[in-house]
Design a protein around this motif. Structure first.
Motif, PDB file in Angstrom:
ATOM      1  N   ASN A   6      -8.696  -1.389   0.586  1.00  0.00           N
ATOM      2  CA  ASN A   6      -7.604  -1.464   1.546  1.00  0.00           C
ATOM      3  C   ASN A   6      -7.305  -0.071   2.067  1.00  0.00           C
ATOM      4  O   ASN A   6      -7.323   0.897   1.303  1.00  0.00           O
ATOM      5  N   VAL A   7      -7.030   0.035   3.345  1.00  0.00           N
ATOM      6  CA  VAL A   7      -6.602   1.299   3.942  1.00  0.00           C
ATOM      7  C   VAL A   7      -5.394   1.021   4.826  1.00  0.00           C
ATOM      8  O   VAL A   7      -5.412   0.082   5.629  1.00  0.00           O
ATOM      9  N   THR A   8      -4.340   1.790   4.641  1.00  0.00           N
ATOM     10  CA  THR A   8      -3.186   1.742   5.537  1.00  0.00           C
ATOM     11  C   THR A   8      -2.941   3.156   6.046  1.00  0.00           C
ATOM     12  O   THR A   8      -2.775   4.082   5.251  1.00  0.00           O
ATOM     13  N   ILE A   9      -2.939   3.315   7.349  1.00  0.00           N
ATOM     14  CA  ILE A   9      -2.746   4.624   7.968  1.00  0.00           C
ATOM     15  C   ILE A   9      -1.360   4.647   8.601  1.00  0.00           C
ATOM     16  O   ILE A   9      -1.059   3.829   9.483  1.00  0.00           O
TER      17      ILE A   9
ATOM     18  N   VAL B 124      -5.728   5.298   1.014  1.00  0.00           N
ATOM     19  CA  VAL B 124      -7.075   4.755   0.847  1.00  0.00           C
ATOM     20  C   VAL B 124      -7.240   4.207  -0.569  1.00  0.00           C
ATOM     21  O   VAL B 124      -7.177   4.943  -1.543  1.00  0.00           O
ATOM     22  N   LYS B 125      -7.454   2.904  -0.668  1.00  0.00           N
ATOM     23  CA  LYS B 125      -7.679   2.272  -1.962  1.00  0.00           C
ATOM     24  C   LYS B 125      -9.080   1.676  -1.956  1.00  0.00           C
ATOM     25  O   LYS B 125      -9.329   0.583  -1.432  1.00  0.00           O
ATOM     26  N   VAL B 126     -10.049   2.434  -2.492  1.00  0.00           N
ATOM     27  CA  VAL B 126     -11.441   1.983  -2.549  1.00  0.00           C
ATOM     28  C   VAL B 126     -12.028   2.367  -3.895  1.00  0.00           C
ATOM     29  O   VAL B 126     -11.583   3.314  -4.539  1.00  0.00           O
ATOM     30  N   LYS B 127     -13.046   1.627  -4.320  1.00  0.00           N
ATOM     31  CA  LYS B 127     -13.726   1.921  -5.574  1.00  0.00           C
ATOM     32  C   LYS B 127     -14.713   3.069  -5.362  1.00  0.00           C
ATOM     33  O   LYS B 127     -15.353   3.180  -4.327  1.00  0.00           O
ATOM     34  N   GLY B 128     -14.806   3.911  -6.360  1.00  0.00           N
ATOM     35  CA  GLY B 128     -15.735   5.028  -6.271  1.00  0.00           C
ATOM     36  C   GLY B 128     -15.103   6.242  -5.623  1.00  0.00           C
ATOM     37  O   GLY B 128     -13.907   6.282  -5.344  1.00  0.00           O
TER      38      GLY B 128
ATOM     39  N   PHE C 187      -4.906  12.530   3.518  1.00  0.00           N
ATOM     40  CA  PHE C 187      -5.588  11.412   2.865  1.00  0.00           C
ATOM     41  C   PHE C 187      -5.098  11.297   1.418  1.00  0.00           C
ATOM     42  O   PHE C 187      -5.129  12.274   0.672  1.00  0.00           O
ATOM     43  N   VAL C 188      -4.626  10.121   1.052  1.00  0.00           N
ATOM     44  CA  VAL C 188      -4.143   9.845  -0.301  1.00  0.00           C
ATOM     45  C   VAL C 188      -5.046   8.797  -0.928  1.00  0.00           C
ATOM     46  O   VAL C 188      -5.091   7.646  -0.470  1.00  0.00           O
ATOM     47  N   LYS C 189      -5.779   9.183  -1.959  1.00  0.00           N
ATOM     48  CA  LYS C 189      -6.673   8.253  -2.660  1.00  0.00           C
ATOM     49  C   LYS C 189      -5.880   7.522  -3.739  1.00  0.00           C
ATOM     50  O   LYS C 189      -5.279   8.145  -4.617  1.00  0.00           O
ATOM     51  N   ILE C 190      -5.880   6.196  -3.676  1.00  0.00           N
ATOM     52  CA  ILE C 190      -5.116   5.362  -4.599  1.00  0.00           C
ATOM     53  C   ILE C 190      -6.078   4.706  -5.588  1.00  0.00           C
ATOM     54  O   ILE C 190      -7.054   4.065  -5.163  1.00  0.00           O
ATOM     55  N   PRO C 191      -5.855   4.838  -6.896  1.00  0.00           N
ATOM     56  CA  PRO C 191      -6.732   4.163  -7.871  1.00  0.00           C
ATOM     57  C   PRO C 191      -6.744   2.656  -7.627  1.00  0.00           C
ATOM     58  O   PRO C 191      -5.725   2.062  -7.291  1.00  0.00           O
TER      59      PRO C 191
ATOM     60  N   MET D 220       0.832  -1.204   0.000  1.00  0.00           N
ATOM     61  CA  MET D 220       0.000   0.000   0.000  1.00  0.00           C
ATOM     62  C   MET D 220       0.868   1.255   0.000  1.00  0.00           C
ATOM     63  O   MET D 220       0.565   2.240  -0.680  1.00  0.00           O
ATOM     64  N   PHE D 221       1.944   1.239   0.761  1.00  0.00           N
ATOM     65  CA  PHE D 221       2.875   2.372   0.773  1.00  0.00           C
ATOM     66  C   PHE D 221       3.407   2.638  -0.628  1.00  0.00           C
ATOM     67  O   PHE D 221       3.394   3.775  -1.116  1.00  0.00           O
ATOM     68  N   ILE D 222       3.834   1.587  -1.329  1.00  0.00           N
ATOM     69  CA  ILE D 222       4.366   1.748  -2.681  1.00  0.00           C
ATOM     70  C   ILE D 222       3.272   2.198  -3.649  1.00  0.00           C
ATOM     71  O   ILE D 222       3.487   3.055  -4.510  1.00  0.00           O
ATOM     72  N   SER D 223       2.069   1.640  -3.497  1.00  0.00           N
ATOM     73  CA  SER D 223       0.962   2.029  -4.368  1.00  0.00           C
ATOM     74  C   SER D 223       0.626   3.509  -4.243  1.00  0.00           C
ATOM     75  O   SER D 223       0.154   4.131  -5.191  1.00  0.00           O
ATOM     76  N   SER D 224       0.887   4.096  -3.077  1.00  0.00           N
ATOM     77  CA  SER D 224       0.516   5.493  -2.847  1.00  0.00           C
ATOM     78  C   SER D 224       1.249   6.456  -3.760  1.00  0.00           C
ATOM     79  O   SER D 224       0.749   7.548  -4.036  1.00  0.00           O
ATOM     80  N   PHE D 225       2.427   6.062  -4.252  1.00  0.00           N
ATOM     81  CA  PHE D 225       3.147   6.940  -5.185  1.00  0.00           C
ATOM     82  C   PHE D 225       3.419   6.280  -6.530  1.00  0.00           C
ATOM     83  O   PHE D 225       3.809   6.936  -7.479  1.00  0.00           O
ATOM     84  N   ALA D 226       3.206   4.963  -6.642  1.00  0.00           N
ATOM     85  CA  ALA D 226       3.478   4.285  -7.908  1.00  0.00           C
ATOM     86  C   ALA D 226       2.295   4.371  -8.869  1.00  0.00           C
ATOM     87  O   ALA D 226       2.468   4.298 -10.077  1.00  0.00           O
ATOM     88  N   ARG D 227       1.099   4.528  -8.343  1.00  0.00           N
ATOM     89  CA  ARG D 227      -0.075   4.641  -9.209  1.00  0.00           C
ATOM     90  C   ARG D 227      -0.372   6.114  -9.476  1.00  0.00           C
ATOM     91  O   ARG D 227       0.361   7.012  -9.053  1.00  0.00           O
ATOM     92  N   GLU D 228      -1.452   6.339 -10.176  1.00  0.00           N
ATOM     93  CA  GLU D 228      -1.797   7.709 -10.571  1.00  0.00           C
ATOM     94  C   GLU D 228      -2.408   8.462  -9.395  1.00  0.00           C
ATOM     95  O   GLU D 228      -3.623   8.569  -9.248  1.00  0.00           O
ATOM     96  N   THR D 229      -1.565   8.975  -8.527  1.00  0.00           N
ATOM     97  CA  THR D 229      -2.030   9.734  -7.375  1.00  0.00           C
ATOM     98  C   THR D 229      -1.435  11.135  -7.422  1.00  0.00           C
ATOM     99  O   THR D 229      -0.545  11.432  -8.215  1.00  0.00           O
TER     100      THR D 229
END
Length: 463
Positions: free
Chosen positions: A409-412, A366-370, A397-401, A274-283
């Motif tokens: 998934n949520v990692t705080i 935060v990785k959620v649909k919608g 709050f960082v929304k992850i696609p 989740m940490f990596i996804s926060s900057f590796a995806r389109e955020t």
């Protein structure tokens, strides 16, 4: 340049794994990242060319195409990963078990010749005098990343001698010998004394030195504790047994202790991915933002809080039926109601109430649909306040696609002074033990003056 051979933007982040623990955890985290985009770690190929560009763009900073090795519509993915240890067995085992994932094996591993006796000073000395003499680090990093490196994620065990001191030497090397302004994130696991194979007094000294190097050279430092991970792995044992792991892909005769850490690594890898996804995806978030967030904090360390504790057993084979809420905010709320969440550090409600501070802060991934709308934000804000009493203005709050079949998934990531007492207790043990170890550590170049200075810096940081 042909699409099949072109390296992918943006500029990459390398995962550099140190020691037996760091390599096992790093490999498990990479496995999680591949599963998140629907790839098989044993056959890391995306066959759906329609989704190819979208998926690779989001994961371009952690995964590369394998140039020229395949044809047709298949797009293989390989990790931008470096596995480092004095003992080559751990790294070689991962490479042998994932021959397609680590197909460029000569680029992925650096090793010495034997262990460092749980002695941090010996590990540091041998890294500088044995490993860096044999391997050209600049060349090795360039081989993994043709583009300038934007960041390094560095998992390792804090109580060991080899992996931890190698990690410290490496982050010092990056900050001192490379031109890139790379962000370094260290992911350190504190041992559970009396369970993990560490020597109490020596491990306390090692931890103090590791913390000092993270204070000096790491831009964002995250702490996990094996005590809490082990408790959670035991609590969710039945679910853990059903979840595929890197352990399942290793030869039975070569599990080399990783089997005992399967559940612990799965839980920690969930947070790391989740940490990596926060900057590796389109955020809107870059890895360097973590550096800014923690720049003025004391302590300059954060601890993960995950919701849910474990991912679904096989999320990419879930039946997608109308109304399935496994990837929506409703799923997160359901997990919270069922208490399927956990802080991955040895800290309890009493510690938080007694030792937290008014400047505690957090970064919620935060990785959620919608849409992540006002109502959903307020739900998380309320939960965070109840647990840590953090002010609204100190929450990020960082929304992850999210991919269609991924689960929510949520990692705080929480920066709190409440972790101080645990660290200061270890620092006291290190100070009381030093006289008995100073000759052995001094033989490898760590002087009493250096240790005392590091001890003072750590105590100041966590007081």
């Amino acid at each position: 340049m042909a699409q099949s051979t072109a390296p992918l933007p943006p500029a990459p982040v390398l995962m550099t794994c140190f020691g037996h623990c760091g390599i096992g955890l790093g490999a498990e985290s990479y496995r999680r990242l591949l599963l998140d985009v629907g790839a098989d770690p044993l056959k890391p190929v995306l066959k759906d060319t329609k989704d190819e560009s979208r998926i690779l763009k989001r994961y371009g900073s952690t995964i590369l195409r394998f140039p020229g090795a395949y044809t047709g519509g298949e797009t293989p993915l390989i990790p931008r990963a470096l596995l480092v240890d004095l003992d080559p067995r751990a790294a070689n085992l991962i490479l042998q078990s994932y021959p397609d994932l680590f197909a460029l094996r000569d680029k992925h591993v650096i090793h010495g010749a034997g262990g460092a006796a749980r002695n941090w000073a010996e590990g540091r000395s041998r890294f500088k005098n044995e490993v860096t003499q044999k391997w050209d680090f600049a060349k090795q990093l360039t081989a993994l990343s043709p583009e300038p490196v934007r960041g390094y994620t560095v998992p390792f065990a804090m109580g060991g001698g080899t992996g931890s001191s190698f990690a410290c030497s490496f982050i010092e090397f990056v900050k001192s010998n490379t031109k890139e302004h790379a962000t370094i994130a260290t992911l350190g696991l504190l041992p559970e004394f009396g369970w993990d194979p560490v020597i109490l007094e020596a491990a306390a000294i090692n931890i103090v030195m590791n913390l000092e190097y993270q204070i000096k050279y790491s831009d964002c430092s995250f702490l996990f504790s094996n005590k809490r991970l082990r408790e959670l792995a035991h609590k969710y044992e039945k679910r853990v047994d059903k979840i595929p792991s890197i352990i399942d892909d290793l030869p039975k005769e070569h599990e080399v202790g990783w089997k005992d850490y399967k559940g612990m690594n799965l839980i920690a890898a969930n947070a790391i991915s989740m940490f990596i996804s926060s900057f590796a995806r389109e955020t809107e978030w870059d890895m360097s933002n973590y550096r800014t967030w923690l720049a003025t904090k004391r302590p300059k360390f954060a601890i993960p809080w995950v919701i849910p504790v474990l991912p679904d057993e096989d999320q990419w084979n879930l039946n997608q039926i109308t109304g399935n809420k496994h990837n929506t905010m409703d799923s997160i709320i359901e997990n919270l109601n069922k208490k399927q969440d956990a802080i991955l550090f040895d800290i309890d409600e009493t510690d938080i109430r007694n030792y937290g501070g008014p400047k505690d802060s957090c970064c919620a991934l935060v990785k959620v649909k919608g849409d992540f709308d006002i109502k959903e934000r307020e739900i998380l804000k309320r939960v965070i306040k109840e647990r840590f009493n953090i002010e609204d203005s100190r929450m990020i709050f960082v929304k992850i696609p999210i991919m269609d079949k991924e689960q929510a998934n949520v990692t705080i990531l929480v920066n709190t002074k409440a972790i101080g007492p645990k660290i200061l207790e270890i620092a006291r043990e290190a100070e009381e033990s030093w006289d008995g170890y100073k000759e052995e550590y001094g033989r490898w170049g760590l002087t009493t003056e250096d240790f005392k200075q590091s001890l003072m810096d750590v105590v100041h940081q966590f007081s």
